[in-house]
Write a protein that holds these residues in place. Structure first.
Motif, PDB file in Angstrom:
ATOM      1  N   ASP A 133      -5.167  26.603 104.102  1.00  0.00           N
ATOM      2  CA  ASP A 133      -4.125  26.485 103.079  1.00  0.00           C
ATOM      3  C   ASP A 133      -4.493  27.375 101.898  1.00  0.00           C
ATOM      4  O   ASP A 133      -5.276  26.987 101.032  1.00  0.00           O
ATOM      5  CB  ASP A 133      -4.007  25.012 102.652  1.00  0.00           C
ATOM      6  N   ARG A 134      -3.908  28.562 101.871  1.00  0.00           N
ATOM      7  CA  ARG A 134      -4.311  29.541 100.834  1.00  0.00           C
ATOM      8  C   ARG A 134      -3.950  29.079  99.426  1.00  0.00           C
ATOM      9  O   ARG A 134      -4.532  29.552  98.444  1.00  0.00           O
ATOM     10  CB  ARG A 134      -3.675  30.896 101.119  1.00  0.00           C
ATOM     11  N   SER A 135      -2.953  28.177  99.303  1.00  0.00           N
ATOM     12  CA  SER A 135      -2.540  27.776  97.961  1.00  0.00           C
ATOM     13  C   SER A 135      -3.540  26.822  97.314  1.00  0.00           C
ATOM     14  O   SER A 135      -3.493  26.596  96.110  1.00  0.00           O
ATOM     15  CB  SER A 135      -1.149  27.135  97.995  1.00  0.00           C
ATOM     16  N   THR A 136      -4.457  26.239  98.096  1.00  0.00           N
ATOM     17  CA  THR A 136      -5.472  25.359  97.492  1.00  0.00           C
ATOM     18  C   THR A 136      -6.918  25.826  97.712  1.00  0.00           C
ATOM     19  O   THR A 136      -7.764  25.598  96.860  1.00  0.00           O
ATOM     20  CB  THR A 136      -5.347  23.910  98.035  1.00  0.00           C
ATOM     21  N   CYS A 137      -7.191  26.491  98.836  1.00  0.00           N
ATOM     22  CA  CYS A 137      -8.609  26.756  99.141  1.00  0.00           C
ATOM     23  C   CYS A 137      -9.254  27.705  98.133  1.00  0.00           C
ATOM     24  O   CYS A 137     -10.477  27.705  97.990  1.00  0.00           O
ATOM     25  CB  CYS A 137      -8.790  27.261 100.571  1.00  0.00           C
ATOM     26  N   VAL A 138      -8.436  28.491  97.416  1.00  0.00           N
ATOM     27  CA  VAL A 138      -9.002  29.443  96.456  1.00  0.00           C
ATOM     28  C   VAL A 138      -9.348  28.778  95.119  1.00  0.00           C
ATOM     29  O   VAL A 138     -10.007  29.390  94.274  1.00  0.00           O
ATOM     30  CB  VAL A 138      -8.016  30.619  96.189  1.00  0.00           C
ATOM     31  N   LEU A 139      -8.895  27.531  94.934  1.00  0.00           N
ATOM     32  CA  LEU A 139      -8.946  26.944  93.591  1.00  0.00           C
ATOM     33  C   LEU A 139     -10.233  26.189  93.273  1.00  0.00           C
ATOM     34  O   LEU A 139     -10.570  26.028  92.102  1.00  0.00           O
ATOM     35  CB  LEU A 139      -7.782  25.950  93.399  1.00  0.00           C
ATOM     36  N   PHE A 140     -10.930  25.700  94.301  1.00  0.00           N
ATOM     37  CA  PHE A 140     -11.973  24.696  94.051  1.00  0.00           C
ATOM     38  C   PHE A 140     -13.393  25.186  94.332  1.00  0.00           C
ATOM     39  O   PHE A 140     -13.596  26.093  95.153  1.00  0.00           O
ATOM     40  CB  PHE A 140     -11.685  23.448  94.892  1.00  0.00           C
ATOM     41  N   GLY A 141     -14.355  24.557  93.663  1.00  0.00           N
ATOM     42  CA  GLY A 141     -15.761  24.895  93.857  1.00  0.00           C
ATOM     43  C   GLY A 141     -16.638  23.663  93.684  1.00  0.00           C
ATOM     44  O   GLY A 141     -16.147  22.571  93.379  1.00  0.00           O
ATOM     45  N   ASP A 142     -17.937  23.840  93.874  1.00  0.00           N
ATOM     46  CA  ASP A 142     -18.893  22.725  93.856  1.00  0.00           C
ATOM     47  C   ASP A 142     -19.788  22.790  92.612  1.00  0.00           C
ATOM     48  O   ASP A 142     -20.204  23.897  92.201  1.00  0.00           O
ATOM     49  CB  ASP A 142     -19.796  22.797  95.098  1.00  0.00           C
ATOM     50  N   ALA A 143     -20.130  21.635  92.064  1.00  0.00           N
ATOM     51  CA  ALA A 143     -21.053  21.572  90.920  1.00  0.00           C
ATOM     52  C   ALA A 143     -21.399  20.123  90.617  1.00  0.00           C
ATOM     53  O   ALA A 143     -20.763  19.199  91.145  1.00  0.00           O
ATOM     54  CB  ALA A 143     -20.443  22.220  89.679  1.00  0.00           C
ATOM     55  N   ALA A 144     -22.391  19.942  89.762  1.00  0.00           N
ATOM     56  CA  ALA A 144     -22.766  18.594  89.308  1.00  0.00           C
ATOM     57  C   ALA A 144     -23.224  18.665  87.855  1.00  0.00           C
ATOM     58  O   ALA A 144     -23.665  19.717  87.386  1.00  0.00           O
ATOM     59  CB  ALA A 144     -23.893  18.042  90.173  1.00  0.00           C
ATOM     60  N   SER A 145     -23.116  17.539  87.174  1.00  0.00           N
ATOM     61  CA  SER A 145     -23.645  17.447  85.810  1.00  0.00           C
ATOM     62  C   SER A 145     -24.275  16.074  85.655  1.00  0.00           C
ATOM     63  O   SER A 145     -23.961  15.154  86.420  1.00  0.00           O
ATOM     64  CB  SER A 145     -22.537  17.597  84.781  1.00  0.00           C
ATOM     65  N   ALA A 146     -25.141  15.936  84.688  1.00  0.00           N
ATOM     66  CA  ALA A 146     -25.754  14.631  84.448  1.00  0.00           C
ATOM     67  C   ALA A 146     -26.073  14.473  82.976  1.00  0.00           C
ATOM     68  O   ALA A 146     -26.400  15.449  82.286  1.00  0.00           O
ATOM     69  CB  ALA A 146     -27.046  14.493  85.268  1.00  0.00           C
ATOM     70  N   CYS A 147     -25.943  13.260  82.487  1.00  0.00           N
ATOM     71  CA  CYS A 147     -26.372  12.969  81.115  1.00  0.00           C
ATOM     72  C   CYS A 147     -26.858  11.526  81.073  1.00  0.00           C
ATOM     73  O   CYS A 147     -26.587  10.742  81.977  1.00  0.00           O
ATOM     74  CB  CYS A 147     -25.250  13.189  80.108  1.00  0.00           C
ATOM     75  N   VAL A 148     -27.593  11.217  80.010  1.00  0.00           N
ATOM     76  CA  VAL A 148     -28.019   9.835  79.792  1.00  0.00           C
ATOM     77  C   VAL A 148     -27.253   9.317  78.591  1.00  0.00           C
ATOM     78  O   VAL A 148     -27.145  10.007  77.567  1.00  0.00           O
ATOM     79  CB  VAL A 148     -29.550   9.759  79.546  1.00  0.00           C
TER      80      VAL A 148
END
Ligand code: COA
Length: 330
Positions: free
Chosen positions: A152-167
């Protein structure tokens, strides 16, 4: 008086593997010009085949704990916001707490899609109102590349992976590298739940041996989503400013959810906030869902875009539909 909810030592981690628009053009019927002009995205990150969401979460969490000088067994809660957990059960938070040797902490995930960071801040503030000594590790982690439909070209280009953390703690004393949550508003409209969906739950009614179909993956009605995102993010920002007797002139930096540059610009223009006070990094990471705002915020801190005493306005929007705004004082 509002209970104190202090955010310490925000860290973020994005996997090293970069998928450029040129790479995307090689695997889908798309091109760099279309992606940049419609979304502002130039590249996104992808986790390794051997990694899961909890692995990204662990890297961000370890860095944060190191910055605070806190041992994992001093934590009282581990909370993760994600819409791409390793499994339906156990939670990413439990897996993470286990990897960290955090002991018998209260651990659970929340599901608010791209609004996960702000929904989580609201939840943590409530916990801290009742348990002033709580020390909450709050992690936002996503592996959207595991759930996009590469056909699905209309969505597969939009997203990526990541993480964040805080206390998060209820300490009132000023501390280096910390900010206080001044206010947060979280909203939703479940009548619009069909606009963005990520499969994998009981609605995917497969039997052993069935092939997965498109229901298993992320699906989105982009145009409707765009319209609601711009309208609701602008409205909730106006609401939070108004109820704190503030105007955009009192905001030093606006850090919105990084889904699409056109959405960010449209919200900024509705709020009449100058582009130089709007932080964006969507070009480098695409939409990393719950991780998007804290990833942007940590880059804004690292780049010196926020000084002591500055006020930061955050705005989120995502599947649910959910949306939210928050005010931070650095
Ligand atoms: C997804 C989005 C970028 C699409 O932009 P758009 O201008 O609405 O584009 P449309 O979906 O109307 O498609 C326009 C054309 O581009 C095509 N197209 C879609 N994706 C494409 C791609 N990756 N590459 C090339 N062409 C593409 C469509 O097939 C369509 O072609 P057609 O006119 O021949 O039918 C836009 O709707 C959007 O940003 N929505 C919000 C998405 C978002 O951020 N969601 C997350 C919120 S948390």
């Amino acid at each position: 008086m509002n209970p104190v909810c202090r955010i310490y030592a925000l860290s973020a981690h994005a996997p090293h593997k970069i998928l450029t628009n040129e790479y995307m053009a090689g695997i889908a019927d798309t091109n760099n010009e279309w992606i940049v002009s419609r979304t502002g995205i130039r590249e996104r990150r992808k986790l390794e085949k051997t990694q899961n969401t909890s692995d990204l979460a662990l890297i961000a969490a370890r860095e944060t704990l190191q910055k605070t000088g806190m041992e994992a067994d001093a934590l009282t809660h581990v909370i993760t916001a994600t819409c791409t957990p390793d499994m339906l059960s156990p939670s990413v938070a439990c897996i993470l707490a286990g990897h960290l040797n955090a002991g018998q902490v209260m651990a659970f995930d929340i599901s608010a899609a791209c609004s996960g960071f702000l929904y989580g801040l609201s939840l943590c503030r409530s916990i801290l109102a009742h348990e002033v000594d709580a020390r909450i590790l709050f992690v936002c982690a996503e592996a959207l590349t595991r759930r996009v439909n590469w056909n699905d070209r209309s969505t597969c280009v939009l997203f990526g992976d990541a993480a964040s953390a805080c206390v998060l703690t209820g300490e009132s004393a000023d501390a280096h590298d910390s900010s206080v949550l001044e206010d947060v508003i979280c909203k939703s409209d479940g009548a619009l739940s069909d606009l963005i969906t990520v499969g994998g739950g009981t609605a995917c009614n497969y039997r052993l041996g069935d092939q997965v179909d498109e229901r298993f993956f992320l699906a989105m009605l982009g145009r409707d989503t765009y319209r609601h995102a711009v309208r609701q993010m602008a409205l909730v920002c106006e609401e939070i400013l108004q109820r704190n007797a503030l105007t955009v002139e009192n905001v030093n930096l606006f850090v919105p959810h990084q889904a699409n540059l056109r959405i960010i610009e449209a919200v900024g223009s509705r709020l009449h906030i100058n582009g130089d006070r709007v932080f964006t990094n969507v070009d480098k990471y695409g939409n990393t869902s719950a991780a998007s705002i804290p990833l942007a915020l940590s880059e804004a801190f690292a780049a010196g875009r926020v000084r002591q005493g500055d006020r930061v306005l955050l705005a989120a929007f995502g599947a649910g539909l959910t949306w939210s705004a928050a005010l931070l004082r650095y």
